[in-house]
Design a protein around this motif. Structure first.
Motif, mmCIF file in Angstrom:
data_model
loop_
_atom_site.group_PDB
_atom_site.id
_atom_site.type_symbol
_atom_site.label_atom_id
_atom_site.label_comp_id
_atom_site.label_asym_id
_atom_site.label_seq_id
_atom_site.Cartn_x
_atom_site.Cartn_y
_atom_site.Cartn_z
ATOM 1 N N GLY A 1 -1.993 8.610 1.497
ATOM 2 C CA GLY A 1 -3.351 8.311 0.870
ATOM 3 C C GLY A 1 -3.748 9.592 0.137
ATOM 4 O O GLY A 1 -4.492 9.427 -0.874
ATOM 5 N N ALA B 1 -12.048 4.996 -1.034
ATOM 6 C CA ALA B 1 -10.788 5.361 -0.858
ATOM 7 C C ALA B 1 -9.983 5.194 -2.147
ATOM 8 O O ALA B 1 -9.022 5.707 -2.674
ATOM 9 C CB ALA B 1 -10.073 4.698 0.465
ATOM 10 N N THR B 2 -10.282 3.924 -2.479
ATOM 11 C CA THR B 2 -9.004 3.461 -3.742
ATOM 12 C C THR B 2 -9.351 4.173 -4.991
ATOM 13 O O THR B 2 -8.458 4.680 -5.808
ATOM 14 C CB THR B 2 -9.373 1.874 -4.280
ATOM 15 O OG1 THR B 2 -9.071 1.452 -2.847
ATOM 16 C CG2 THR B 2 -8.589 1.491 -5.296
ATOM 17 N N ARG C 1 -6.947 1.563 3.654
ATOM 18 C CA ARG C 1 -8.237 1.096 3.044
ATOM 19 C C ARG C 1 -7.899 0.984 1.497
ATOM 20 O O ARG C 1 -8.856 0.758 0.639
ATOM 21 C CB ARG C 1 -9.340 2.103 3.330
ATOM 22 C CG ARG C 1 -9.930 1.909 4.712
ATOM 23 C CD ARG C 1 -11.215 2.591 5.089
ATOM 24 N NE ARG C 1 -11.608 2.366 6.199
ATOM 25 C CZ ARG C 1 -12.171 1.536 7.018
ATOM 26 N NH1 ARG C 1 -12.497 0.619 6.182
ATOM 27 N NH2 ARG C 1 -12.522 1.633 7.965
ATOM 28 N N ILE C 2 -6.831 1.753 0.879
ATOM 29 C CA ILE C 2 -6.286 1.799 -0.441
ATOM 30 C C ILE C 2 -5.960 0.355 -0.939
ATOM 31 O O ILE C 2 -4.939 -0.162 -0.324
ATOM 32 C CB ILE C 2 -5.501 3.045 -0.588
ATOM 33 C CG1 ILE C 2 -5.996 4.414 -0.374
ATOM 34 C CG2 ILE C 2 -5.119 2.979 -2.220
ATOM 35 C CD1 ILE C 2 -4.953 5.316 -0.468
ATOM 36 N N ASP C 3 -6.566 -0.127 -1.918
ATOM 37 C CA ASP C 3 -6.088 -1.198 -2.348
ATOM 38 C C ASP C 3 -5.437 -0.930 -3.805
ATOM 39 O O ASP C 3 -5.992 -0.940 -4.850
ATOM 40 C CB ASP C 3 -7.383 -2.097 -2.625
ATOM 41 C CG ASP C 3 -7.268 -3.529 -3.267
ATOM 42 O OD1 ASP C 3 -5.942 -3.939 -3.266
ATOM 43 O OD2 ASP C 3 -8.027 -4.268 -3.816
ATOM 44 N N ARG D 1 0.967 -1.163 0.019
ATOM 45 C CA ARG D 1 0.058 0.197 -0.092
ATOM 46 C C ARG D 1 1.076 1.211 -0.010
ATOM 47 O O ARG D 1 2.051 1.138 0.371
ATOM 48 C CB ARG D 1 -1.120 -0.026 1.297
ATOM 49 C CG ARG D 1 -0.218 0.078 2.672
ATOM 50 C CD ARG D 1 -1.122 0.303 3.729
ATOM 51 N NE ARG D 1 -0.410 0.173 4.981
ATOM 52 C CZ ARG D 1 -0.142 -0.807 5.768
ATOM 53 N NH1 ARG D 1 -0.491 -2.030 5.393
ATOM 54 N NH2 ARG D 1 0.556 -0.972 6.740
ATOM 55 N N PHE E 1 -8.019 7.704 -4.676
ATOM 56 C CA PHE E 1 -6.388 7.740 -4.707
ATOM 57 C C PHE E 1 -6.206 7.499 -6.215
ATOM 58 O O PHE E 1 -5.094 7.926 -6.597
ATOM 59 C CB PHE E 1 -5.910 6.687 -4.042
ATOM 60 C CG PHE E 1 -4.476 6.289 -3.961
ATOM 61 C CD1 PHE E 1 -3.409 7.174 -3.326
ATOM 62 C CD2 PHE E 1 -4.173 5.478 -4.848
ATOM 63 C CE1 PHE E 1 -2.148 6.968 -3.537
ATOM 64 C CE2 PHE E 1 -2.645 5.363 -4.874
ATOM 65 C CZ PHE E 1 -1.683 6.226 -4.306
ATOM 66 N N ARG F 1 -5.322 5.318 4.520
ATOM 67 C CA ARG F 1 -4.154 4.820 3.502
ATOM 68 C C ARG F 1 -4.257 3.125 3.561
ATOM 69 O O ARG F 1 -4.110 2.470 2.643
ATOM 70 C CB ARG F 1 -2.773 5.178 3.619
ATOM 71 C CG ARG F 1 -2.106 4.833 4.910
ATOM 72 C CD ARG F 1 -0.939 5.541 5.116
ATOM 73 N NE ARG F 1 -0.202 4.954 6.655
ATOM 74 C CZ ARG F 1 0.730 5.589 6.976
ATOM 75 N NH1 ARG F 1 1.615 6.446 6.160
ATOM 76 N NH2 ARG F 1 1.382 5.118 8.042
ATOM 77 N N LEU G 1 -7.914 10.155 3.376
ATOM 78 C CA LEU G 1 -8.200 8.981 2.936
ATOM 79 C C LEU G 1 -7.469 8.179 4.035
ATOM 80 O O LEU G 1 -6.391 8.462 4.455
ATOM 81 C CB LEU G 1 -7.489 8.574 1.725
ATOM 82 C CG LEU G 1 -7.997 9.489 0.419
ATOM 83 C CD1 LEU G 1 -7.403 8.992 -0.696
ATOM 84 C CD2 LEU G 1 -9.509 9.268 0.489
#
Length: 509
Positions: A93, A388-389, A105-107, A89, A392, A103, A101
Protein backbone atom coordinates in the motif's frame (compact mmCIF):
# COMPACT_ATOMS: atom_id res chain seq x y z
CA UNK A 1 31.76 11.85 -31.95
CA UNK A 2 28.88 10.14 -30.16
CA UNK A 3 25.24 11.09 -30.55
CA UNK A 4 24.79 11.37 -26.78
CA UNK A 5 27.09 11.37 -23.76
CA UNK A 6 25.35 10.50 -20.48
CA UNK A 7 27.10 11.42 -17.25
CA UNK A 8 26.13 8.98 -14.50
CA UNK A 9 25.61 5.20 -14.64
CA UNK A 10 22.93 4.92 -11.99
CA UNK A 11 19.44 3.63 -12.79
CA UNK A 12 18.36 6.85 -14.51
CA UNK A 13 21.44 7.16 -16.70
CA UNK A 14 21.31 3.49 -17.64
CA UNK A 15 17.57 3.58 -18.37
CA UNK A 16 18.13 6.56 -20.66
CA UNK A 17 21.06 4.81 -22.33
CA UNK A 18 18.86 1.78 -23.03
CA UNK A 19 16.14 3.94 -24.60
CA UNK A 20 18.65 5.71 -26.84
CA UNK A 21 20.47 2.51 -27.73
CA UNK A 22 17.18 0.85 -28.64
CA UNK A 23 16.58 3.68 -31.14
CA UNK A 24 19.98 3.12 -32.75
CA UNK A 25 21.82 6.08 -31.23
CA UNK A 26 25.54 6.04 -30.45
CA UNK A 27 25.73 6.41 -26.66
CA UNK A 28 28.63 6.80 -24.23
CA UNK A 29 28.03 6.69 -20.46
CA UNK A 30 30.65 8.23 -18.16
CA UNK A 31 30.62 7.18 -14.50
CA UNK A 32 32.95 8.59 -11.85
CA UNK A 33 32.91 5.41 -9.73
CA UNK A 34 35.27 2.64 -10.76
CA UNK A 35 33.12 -0.40 -9.99
CA UNK A 36 29.47 -1.36 -10.47
CA UNK A 37 27.67 -1.62 -7.14
CA UNK A 38 28.51 -0.84 -3.55
CA UNK A 39 27.25 -1.97 -0.11
CA UNK A 40 25.03 1.12 0.07
CA UNK A 41 23.34 0.18 -3.23
CA UNK A 42 22.72 -3.46 -2.37
CA UNK A 43 20.08 -4.77 0.03
CA UNK A 44 19.17 -3.81 2.64
CA UNK A 45 20.26 -0.14 2.51
CA UNK A 46 19.83 -0.01 -1.24
CA UNK A 47 16.25 -1.31 -1.13
CA UNK A 48 13.79 0.71 -3.21
CA UNK A 49 10.20 0.32 -4.33
CA UNK A 50 9.39 0.54 -8.02
CA UNK A 51 5.77 1.57 -8.51
CA UNK A 52 3.33 1.15 -11.40
CA UNK A 53 4.75 3.57 -13.95
CA UNK A 54 8.32 2.31 -13.46
CA UNK A 55 7.28 -1.35 -13.49
CA UNK A 56 5.32 -0.70 -16.70
CA UNK A 57 8.44 0.81 -18.28
CA UNK A 58 10.43 -2.38 -17.57
CA UNK A 59 7.53 -4.56 -18.73
CA UNK A 60 7.11 -2.72 -22.03
CA UNK A 61 10.78 -3.22 -22.88
CA UNK A 62 10.82 -6.91 -21.99
CA UNK A 63 12.81 -6.31 -18.80
CA UNK A 64 10.23 -7.26 -16.17
CA UNK A 65 11.28 -10.88 -15.82
CA UNK A 66 15.01 -10.05 -15.53
CA UNK A 67 14.12 -7.38 -12.95
CA UNK A 68 12.05 -9.78 -10.85
CA UNK A 69 14.78 -12.44 -11.07
CA UNK A 70 17.44 -9.97 -9.91
CA UNK A 71 15.22 -8.51 -7.17
CA UNK A 72 14.39 -11.72 -5.32
CA UNK A 73 11.14 -12.81 -3.64
CA UNK A 74 8.35 -10.24 -3.56
CA UNK A 75 6.88 -11.43 -0.28
CA UNK A 76 4.21 -9.01 0.91
CA UNK A 77 5.12 -6.39 -1.67
CA UNK A 78 4.23 -7.26 -5.25
CA UNK A 79 4.15 -10.30 -7.46
CA UNK A 80 3.25 -11.29 -10.97
CA UNK A 81 -0.17 -12.93 -10.70
CA UNK A 82 -0.79 -16.52 -11.73
CA UNK A 83 -2.35 -16.87 -15.18
CA UNK A 84 -5.68 -17.84 -13.68
CA UNK A 85 -5.59 -15.21 -10.98
CA UNK A 86 -6.56 -11.58 -11.55
CA UNK A 87 -5.36 -9.37 -8.70
CA UNK A 88 -8.06 -7.32 -7.02
CA UNK A 89 -5.69 -5.19 -4.94
CA UNK A 90 -1.97 -4.47 -4.69
CA UNK A 91 0.22 -6.45 -2.33
CA UNK A 92 1.72 -3.19 -1.04
CA UNK A 93 0.00 0.00 0.00
CA UNK A 94 2.75 2.47 0.82
CA UNK A 95 2.63 5.26 3.36
CA UNK A 96 2.22 8.98 3.83
CA UNK A 97 4.57 10.59 6.38
CA UNK A 98 5.14 7.22 8.00
CA UNK A 99 1.43 6.45 8.31
CA UNK A 100 0.82 3.17 6.51
CA UNK A 101 -2.03 2.62 4.08
CA UNK A 102 -4.34 -0.32 4.62
CA UNK A 103 -3.96 -2.15 1.32
CA UNK A 104 -7.39 -3.71 1.73
CA UNK A 105 -8.92 -0.23 1.48
CA UNK A 106 -7.26 0.59 -1.85
CA UNK A 107 -9.71 0.30 -4.72
CA UNK A 108 -7.74 -0.34 -7.91
CA UNK A 109 -10.97 -0.17 -9.86
CA UNK A 110 -11.28 3.50 -8.93
CA UNK A 111 -7.92 4.35 -10.50
CA UNK A 112 -8.33 5.79 -13.99
CA UNK A 113 -8.26 3.42 -16.97
CA UNK A 114 -6.55 0.46 -15.32
CA UNK A 115 -6.54 -2.98 -16.92
CA UNK A 116 -5.01 -5.96 -15.17
CA UNK A 117 -1.97 -7.55 -16.80
CA UNK A 118 1.37 -9.21 -16.15
CA UNK A 119 2.95 -6.12 -14.57
CA UNK A 120 2.39 -5.91 -10.80
CA UNK A 121 1.53 -2.65 -9.08
CA UNK A 122 4.94 -2.60 -7.37
CA UNK A 123 8.28 -4.38 -7.26
CA UNK A 124 10.65 -4.35 -4.30
CA UNK A 125 14.21 -4.22 -5.60
CA UNK A 126 17.53 -2.59 -4.79
CA UNK A 127 19.68 -0.17 -6.74
CA UNK A 128 22.32 -2.78 -7.48
CA UNK A 129 19.78 -5.16 -9.02
CA UNK A 130 18.18 -2.43 -11.14
CA UNK A 131 21.58 -1.28 -12.36
CA UNK A 132 22.72 -4.80 -13.21
CA UNK A 133 19.61 -5.44 -15.34
CA UNK A 134 19.92 -2.13 -17.16
CA UNK A 135 23.70 -2.47 -17.61
CA UNK A 136 23.30 -5.85 -19.26
CA UNK A 137 20.62 -4.55 -21.62
CA UNK A 138 22.66 -1.42 -22.42
CA UNK A 139 25.67 -3.56 -23.35
CA UNK A 140 23.53 -5.68 -25.69
CA UNK A 141 22.35 -2.49 -27.38
CA UNK A 142 25.90 -1.33 -28.04
CA UNK A 143 26.08 1.32 -25.32
CA UNK A 144 29.62 2.01 -24.12
CA UNK A 145 30.09 2.54 -20.36
CA UNK A 146 33.37 3.98 -19.06
CA UNK A 147 33.90 3.91 -15.31
CA UNK A 148 36.33 5.88 -13.19
CA UNK A 149 35.78 8.99 -15.35
CA UNK A 150 34.91 12.08 -13.25
CA UNK A 151 33.74 14.93 -15.48
CA UNK A 152 35.44 18.23 -14.64
CA UNK A 153 34.17 20.58 -17.37
CA UNK A 154 31.34 20.88 -19.88
CA UNK A 155 31.77 23.12 -22.93
CA UNK A 156 28.97 23.74 -25.41
CA UNK A 157 29.44 24.54 -29.11
CA UNK A 158 26.92 25.27 -31.85
CA UNK A 159 26.66 21.68 -33.03
CA UNK A 160 28.14 19.68 -30.15
CA UNK A 161 29.04 19.59 -26.47
CA UNK A 162 32.33 18.41 -24.95
CA UNK A 163 32.81 16.77 -21.55
CA UNK A 164 36.29 17.06 -20.05
CA UNK A 165 37.67 14.49 -17.59
CA UNK A 166 41.24 15.28 -16.70
CA UNK A 167 43.19 15.37 -19.98
CA UNK A 168 40.52 13.36 -21.83
CA UNK A 169 37.68 14.88 -23.81
CA UNK A 170 34.40 13.33 -24.96
CA UNK A 171 32.40 15.04 -27.68
CA UNK A 172 28.76 14.41 -28.54
CA UNK A 173 25.83 16.12 -30.16
CA UNK A 174 24.01 16.10 -26.82
CA UNK A 175 24.96 15.58 -23.17
CA UNK A 176 22.63 14.49 -20.37
CA UNK A 177 23.49 14.82 -16.68
CA UNK A 178 22.16 11.86 -14.70
CA UNK A 179 24.80 12.25 -11.99
CA UNK A 180 22.68 12.55 -8.87
CA UNK A 181 21.67 15.13 -6.31
CA UNK A 182 25.09 16.78 -6.19
CA UNK A 183 25.27 16.86 -9.97
CA UNK A 184 28.52 18.13 -11.45
CA UNK A 185 26.85 18.62 -14.83
CA UNK A 186 24.13 20.78 -13.30
CA UNK A 187 26.73 23.07 -11.77
CA UNK A 188 29.08 23.17 -14.77
CA UNK A 189 26.29 23.86 -17.26
CA UNK A 190 24.85 26.70 -15.16
CA UNK A 191 21.39 25.40 -14.37
CA UNK A 192 19.42 27.41 -11.80
CA UNK A 193 18.58 25.20 -8.80
CA UNK A 194 15.92 26.52 -6.42
CA UNK A 195 13.79 25.21 -3.57
CA UNK A 196 13.58 24.82 0.19
CA UNK A 197 16.14 23.99 2.85
CA UNK A 198 16.04 20.86 5.04
CA UNK A 199 14.08 20.32 8.23
CA UNK A 200 15.80 17.11 9.33
CA UNK A 201 18.86 14.92 9.03
CA UNK A 202 17.96 11.37 8.15
CA UNK A 203 20.06 8.31 8.92
CA UNK A 204 19.72 4.89 7.38
CA UNK A 205 21.89 2.19 8.89
CA UNK A 206 22.56 -1.46 9.37
CA UNK A 207 23.62 -1.94 12.96
CA UNK A 208 23.62 -4.38 15.84
CA UNK A 209 21.23 -3.00 18.46
CA UNK A 210 20.93 -4.25 22.00
CA UNK A 211 17.38 -5.20 22.92
CA UNK A 212 15.94 -4.80 19.40
CA UNK A 213 12.49 -5.93 20.58
CA UNK A 214 12.10 -2.58 22.28
CA UNK A 215 12.07 -0.86 18.86
CA UNK A 216 8.66 -1.33 17.29
CA UNK A 217 8.63 -2.63 13.70
CA UNK A 218 7.63 -0.29 10.89
CA UNK A 219 7.26 3.48 10.93
CA UNK A 220 7.01 5.17 14.30
CA UNK A 221 6.17 8.86 14.60
CA UNK A 222 7.25 10.18 18.00
CA UNK A 223 7.11 13.55 19.77
CA UNK A 224 10.76 14.10 18.77
CA UNK A 225 10.96 12.73 15.21
CA UNK A 226 10.49 9.43 13.40
CA UNK A 227 12.20 6.05 13.34
CA UNK A 228 11.67 3.07 11.10
CA UNK A 229 12.59 -0.49 11.94
CA UNK A 230 12.65 -2.55 8.77
CA UNK A 231 12.27 -6.33 8.37
CA UNK A 232 15.96 -6.97 7.62
CA UNK A 233 17.90 -7.59 10.83
CA UNK A 234 19.47 -4.38 12.11
CA UNK A 235 18.18 -2.21 9.25
CA UNK A 236 16.63 1.02 10.47
CA UNK A 237 16.17 4.68 9.62
CA UNK A 238 15.84 7.74 11.84
CA UNK A 239 14.73 11.32 11.10
CA UNK A 240 16.11 13.92 13.51
CA UNK A 241 14.59 17.39 13.10
CA UNK A 242 17.83 19.35 13.47
CA UNK A 243 17.41 21.50 10.36
CA UNK A 244 19.67 19.19 8.40
CA UNK A 245 22.68 20.37 10.39
CA UNK A 246 24.44 17.01 10.71
CA UNK A 247 24.11 15.72 7.13
CA UNK A 248 27.64 15.18 5.76
CA UNK A 249 29.03 17.72 8.23
CA UNK A 250 30.97 15.01 10.08
CA UNK A 251 31.15 11.20 10.15
CA UNK A 252 28.17 9.67 12.01
CA UNK A 253 29.83 7.79 14.88
CA UNK A 254 28.26 4.95 16.85
CA UNK A 255 27.89 7.26 19.84
CA UNK A 256 26.14 9.96 17.82
CA UNK A 257 23.78 7.48 16.17
CA UNK A 258 22.91 5.97 19.54
CA UNK A 259 22.21 9.40 21.02
CA UNK A 260 19.92 10.31 18.09
CA UNK A 261 18.10 6.96 18.16
CA UNK A 262 17.52 7.20 21.92
CA UNK A 263 16.23 10.76 21.69
CA UNK A 264 13.91 10.11 18.75
CA UNK A 265 12.60 6.72 19.93
CA UNK A 266 12.39 7.63 23.61
CA UNK A 267 13.90 4.21 24.38
CA UNK A 268 17.11 3.30 26.16
CA UNK A 269 18.48 1.21 23.30
CA UNK A 270 22.15 0.50 22.72
CA UNK A 271 23.88 0.45 19.33
CA UNK A 272 26.62 -2.10 19.78
CA UNK A 273 28.13 -1.94 16.29
CA UNK A 274 27.48 0.04 13.10
CA UNK A 275 28.03 -1.95 9.91
CA UNK A 276 26.83 0.58 7.31
CA UNK A 277 25.37 4.07 7.56
CA UNK A 278 24.46 6.94 5.28
CA UNK A 279 22.76 10.28 5.88
CA UNK A 280 20.25 12.32 3.90
CA UNK A 281 17.97 15.33 4.31
CA UNK A 282 14.61 16.55 3.05
CA UNK A 283 16.16 19.44 1.09
CA UNK A 284 13.74 19.97 -1.82
CA UNK A 285 15.26 21.61 -4.89
CA UNK A 286 14.57 21.63 -8.63
CA UNK A 287 16.16 23.19 -11.68
CA UNK A 288 14.01 25.85 -13.33
CA UNK A 289 14.39 24.07 -16.67
CA UNK A 290 15.61 20.61 -17.67
CA UNK A 291 17.53 21.82 -20.74
CA UNK A 292 20.18 24.45 -21.43
CA UNK A 293 21.28 24.36 -25.04
CA UNK A 294 22.67 20.90 -25.78
CA UNK A 295 22.76 19.85 -22.13
CA UNK A 296 19.81 18.19 -20.39
CA UNK A 297 19.25 16.82 -16.88
CA UNK A 298 17.29 13.85 -15.58
CA UNK A 299 16.63 12.24 -12.21
CA UNK A 300 18.20 13.63 -9.05
CA UNK A 301 20.37 15.94 -11.14
CA UNK A 302 17.16 17.84 -11.97
CA UNK A 303 15.30 17.48 -8.67
CA UNK A 304 16.05 16.36 -5.11
CA UNK A 305 13.79 15.75 -2.13
CA UNK A 306 13.44 13.45 0.84
CA UNK A 307 13.09 9.71 0.17
CA UNK A 308 9.71 9.64 1.93
CA UNK A 309 7.29 7.59 -0.14
CA UNK A 310 9.98 6.21 -2.45
CA UNK A 311 9.39 8.75 -5.23
CA UNK A 312 12.97 9.59 -6.22
CA UNK A 313 13.90 6.52 -8.26
CA UNK A 314 10.44 6.34 -9.85
CA UNK A 315 10.48 10.00 -10.87
CA UNK A 316 13.94 9.54 -12.37
CA UNK A 317 12.90 6.49 -14.39
CA UNK A 318 9.94 8.53 -15.64
CA UNK A 319 12.32 11.29 -16.75
CA UNK A 320 14.50 8.82 -18.65
CA UNK A 321 11.60 7.15 -20.46
CA UNK A 322 10.06 10.51 -21.39
CA UNK A 323 13.33 11.98 -22.64
CA UNK A 324 14.75 8.92 -24.40
CA UNK A 325 12.51 8.69 -27.46
CA UNK A 326 12.35 12.46 -27.88
CA UNK A 327 16.12 12.86 -27.85
CA UNK A 328 16.49 9.85 -30.17
CA UNK A 329 14.04 11.36 -32.66
CA UNK A 330 15.99 14.63 -32.52
CA UNK A 331 19.27 12.81 -33.13
CA UNK A 332 17.83 10.85 -36.05
CA UNK A 333 16.40 13.98 -37.65
CA UNK A 334 12.68 13.21 -37.74
CA UNK A 335 11.54 15.01 -34.58
CA UNK A 336 8.84 17.62 -35.18
CA UNK A 337 9.60 21.18 -34.13
CA UNK A 338 9.64 21.63 -30.37
CA UNK A 339 9.50 17.94 -29.49
CA UNK A 340 12.55 18.09 -27.22
CA UNK A 341 11.11 21.07 -25.36
CA UNK A 342 8.12 18.98 -24.35
CA UNK A 343 10.49 17.06 -22.03
CA UNK A 344 10.66 20.04 -19.66
CA UNK A 345 7.01 20.94 -20.32
CA UNK A 346 5.84 17.48 -19.23
CA UNK A 347 8.35 16.40 -16.60
CA UNK A 348 9.00 19.66 -14.73
CA UNK A 349 5.43 19.79 -13.30
CA UNK A 350 5.77 16.15 -12.25
CA UNK A 351 9.01 16.92 -10.40
CA UNK A 352 7.44 19.98 -8.76
CA UNK A 353 4.48 17.90 -7.58
CA UNK A 354 6.80 15.28 -6.08
CA UNK A 355 8.71 17.98 -4.20
CA UNK A 356 5.45 19.31 -2.74
CA UNK A 357 4.37 15.77 -1.84
CA UNK A 358 7.62 15.39 0.07
CA UNK A 359 7.22 18.77 1.77
CA UNK A 360 3.69 17.90 2.85
CA UNK A 361 4.94 14.72 4.51
CA UNK A 362 7.76 16.53 6.30
CA UNK A 363 5.36 19.20 7.56
CA UNK A 364 3.07 16.44 8.86
CA UNK A 365 5.96 14.67 10.63
CA UNK A 366 7.35 17.70 12.46
CA UNK A 367 7.68 17.10 16.23
CA UNK A 368 5.36 19.88 17.36
CA UNK A 369 1.69 20.08 18.38
CA UNK A 370 0.34 21.55 15.14
CA UNK A 371 1.85 18.79 13.01
CA UNK A 372 0.67 16.15 15.45
CA UNK A 373 -2.86 17.51 15.10
CA UNK A 374 -2.54 17.19 11.33
CA UNK A 375 -1.35 13.60 11.77
CA UNK A 376 -4.62 12.74 13.47
CA UNK A 377 -6.61 14.19 10.58
CA UNK A 378 -4.46 12.40 7.96
CA UNK A 379 -4.83 9.07 9.78
CA UNK A 380 -8.60 9.43 9.62
CA UNK A 381 -8.52 10.32 5.92
CA UNK A 382 -6.21 7.52 4.78
CA UNK A 383 -8.25 5.12 6.85
CA UNK A 384 -11.08 5.59 4.36
CA UNK A 385 -11.28 3.88 0.99
CA UNK A 386 -11.21 7.15 -0.93
CA UNK A 387 -8.27 8.47 1.08
CA UNK A 388 -6.19 5.31 0.79
CA UNK A 389 -6.92 5.05 -2.94
CA UNK A 390 -5.97 8.69 -3.51
CA UNK A 391 -2.63 8.37 -1.71
CA UNK A 392 -1.84 5.11 -3.49
CA UNK A 393 -2.70 6.73 -6.82
CA UNK A 394 -0.22 9.52 -6.09
CA UNK A 395 2.50 7.10 -5.02
CA UNK A 396 2.02 4.72 -7.94
CA UNK A 397 1.72 7.42 -10.60
CA UNK A 398 -1.77 6.29 -11.57
CA UNK A 399 -3.09 9.85 -11.30
CA UNK A 400 -0.35 11.22 -13.58
CA UNK A 401 -1.63 12.85 -16.74
CA UNK A 402 0.27 15.11 -19.09
CA UNK A 403 -1.61 18.06 -20.55
CA UNK A 404 -1.42 17.27 -24.27
CA UNK A 405 -4.21 19.62 -25.25
CA UNK A 406 -6.90 17.00 -25.79
CA UNK A 407 -10.21 16.60 -24.03
CA UNK A 408 -10.26 12.84 -24.51
CA UNK A 409 -9.88 11.33 -21.03
CA UNK A 410 -7.30 8.75 -22.15
CA UNK A 411 -4.91 11.22 -23.77
CA UNK A 412 -1.90 12.09 -21.63
CA UNK A 413 -2.21 9.01 -19.42
CA UNK A 414 -0.19 5.85 -19.28
CA UNK A 415 -1.79 3.50 -21.80
CA UNK A 416 -3.82 0.59 -20.42
CA UNK A 417 -2.43 -2.84 -21.28
CA UNK A 418 -5.06 -3.70 -23.90
CA UNK A 419 -5.47 -7.46 -24.50
CA UNK A 420 -6.26 -8.70 -28.04
CA UNK A 421 -8.27 -11.84 -28.66
CA UNK A 422 -5.16 -13.71 -29.82
CA UNK A 423 -3.48 -13.09 -26.44
CA UNK A 424 -1.24 -10.24 -27.59
CA UNK A 425 -1.01 -7.33 -25.18
CA UNK A 426 -0.02 -3.73 -25.81
CA UNK A 427 3.07 -4.34 -23.68
CA UNK A 428 4.17 -7.07 -26.11
CA UNK A 429 4.09 -4.56 -28.98
CA UNK A 430 6.35 -1.96 -27.37
CA UNK A 431 9.61 -3.85 -26.87
CA UNK A 432 11.29 -2.27 -29.90
CA UNK A 433 10.67 1.30 -28.72
CA UNK A 434 8.29 2.33 -31.50
CA UNK A 435 4.96 4.04 -31.01
CA UNK A 436 1.87 1.87 -31.47
CA UNK A 437 -1.42 2.57 -33.22
CA UNK A 438 -4.16 0.27 -31.94
CA UNK A 439 -7.45 -0.03 -33.80
CA UNK A 440 -10.17 -2.00 -32.08
CA UNK A 441 -12.61 -3.95 -34.20
CA UNK A 442 -12.27 -5.50 -37.63
CA UNK A 443 -12.62 -2.51 -39.98
CA UNK A 444 -8.89 -1.61 -40.15
CA UNK A 445 -9.84 1.90 -41.31
CA UNK A 446 -6.54 3.43 -40.22
CA UNK A 447 -4.10 0.79 -41.49
CA UNK A 448 -3.28 2.66 -44.69
CA UNK A 449 -2.74 5.86 -42.71
CA UNK A 450 0.39 4.43 -41.07
CA UNK A 451 2.17 4.36 -44.46
CA UNK A 452 5.38 6.35 -44.12
CA UNK A 453 5.46 6.03 -40.34
CA UNK A 454 6.14 2.29 -40.19
CA UNK A 455 9.65 2.76 -38.81
CA UNK A 456 8.26 4.86 -35.98
CA UNK A 457 4.72 3.54 -35.46
CA UNK A 458 3.61 -0.10 -35.31
CA UNK A 459 0.02 -0.91 -36.34
CA UNK A 460 -2.14 -3.53 -34.61
CA UNK A 461 -5.86 -4.17 -35.01
CA UNK A 462 -8.55 -6.49 -33.76
CA UNK A 463 -11.11 -6.91 -30.99
CA UNK A 464 -9.82 -6.57 -27.43
CA UNK A 465 -11.16 -7.83 -24.12
CA UNK A 466 -11.98 -4.29 -22.99
CA UNK A 467 -11.54 -1.25 -25.23
CA UNK A 468 -12.59 1.19 -22.47
CA UNK A 469 -14.98 2.83 -24.90
CA UNK A 470 -12.33 3.71 -27.50
CA UNK A 471 -12.14 2.82 -31.17
CA UNK A 472 -8.45 3.60 -31.70
CA UNK A 473 -5.49 4.69 -29.58
CA UNK A 474 -2.07 6.06 -30.56
CA UNK A 475 0.58 5.32 -27.94
CA UNK A 476 3.92 7.14 -27.78
CA UNK A 477 7.14 5.12 -27.25
CA UNK A 478 7.07 6.08 -23.56
CA UNK A 479 3.66 4.41 -23.15
CA UNK A 480 1.66 7.64 -22.99
CA UNK A 481 -1.55 7.92 -25.01
CA UNK A 482 -0.98 10.63 -27.64
CA UNK A 483 -4.37 10.38 -29.36
CA UNK A 484 -7.57 8.45 -28.90
CA UNK A 485 -10.84 8.26 -30.78
CA UNK A 486 -14.23 6.84 -29.98
CA UNK A 487 -15.89 4.03 -31.89
CA UNK A 488 -15.55 5.71 -35.29
CA UNK A 489 -11.89 6.83 -35.63
CA UNK A 490 -11.04 9.30 -38.37
CA UNK A 491 -7.89 9.30 -40.48
CA UNK A 492 -7.33 13.06 -40.25
CA UNK A 493 -7.26 13.05 -36.46
CA UNK A 494 -4.70 10.26 -36.37
CA UNK A 495 -2.46 11.88 -38.98
CA UNK A 496 -2.46 15.20 -37.12
CA UNK A 497 -1.45 13.46 -33.90
CA UNK A 498 1.18 11.35 -35.64
CA UNK A 499 2.70 14.43 -37.24
CA UNK A 500 2.72 16.27 -33.93
CA UNK A 501 4.60 13.55 -32.06
CA UNK A 502 6.44 11.56 -34.73
CA UNK A 503 7.16 14.12 -37.46
CA UNK A 504 6.17 13.82 -41.08
CA UNK A 505 5.85 10.41 -42.75
CA UNK A 506 8.97 9.11 -44.49
CA UNK A 507 7.42 9.47 -47.94
CA UNK A 508 7.00 13.20 -47.39
CA UNK A 509 10.42 13.78 -45.82
Amino acid sequence: MHDVVIVGAGPVGLALACELGLAGCSVLVLERELALGSPLRAAPLGRRGLFSTSVEAFYRRGLLEPLLAASGPQVGFGAVPDEEEVPTRPRFGGHFAGMMLDRDRIDLGALPFRLSGPAPEAVLSDLEAVESVLSERAAKLGVEIRRGVPVSAVVQHDESVVAHAGTDTYEARWLVGCDGGRSTVRRLAGFEFVGTQPQFTGYTMQATVGGPDSLRPGFNLTPTGMYLRMPAEGHMAVADFDGGAFDRSQPPTREHLQEVLRRVSGLDVTIEEVHLVSTFTDRAMQTTAYRRGRVLLAGDAAHIHSPLGGQGLNTGIGDAVNLGWKLAATVRGHAPDGLLDTYTDERHPIGAAVLDWSRAQVATMRPEPYAQAIQAVVRDLIGTGDGATYVFGRLSGAWTRYDLGSGHPLVGRSAPDFLFEDGTRLGDLMADGRGVLLEFGTGRRLEASVTGWEGRIRYAAGPVADDLGSGAVLVRPDGVVAWAADRDPDREGFEQAAGRWFGGPAAAA
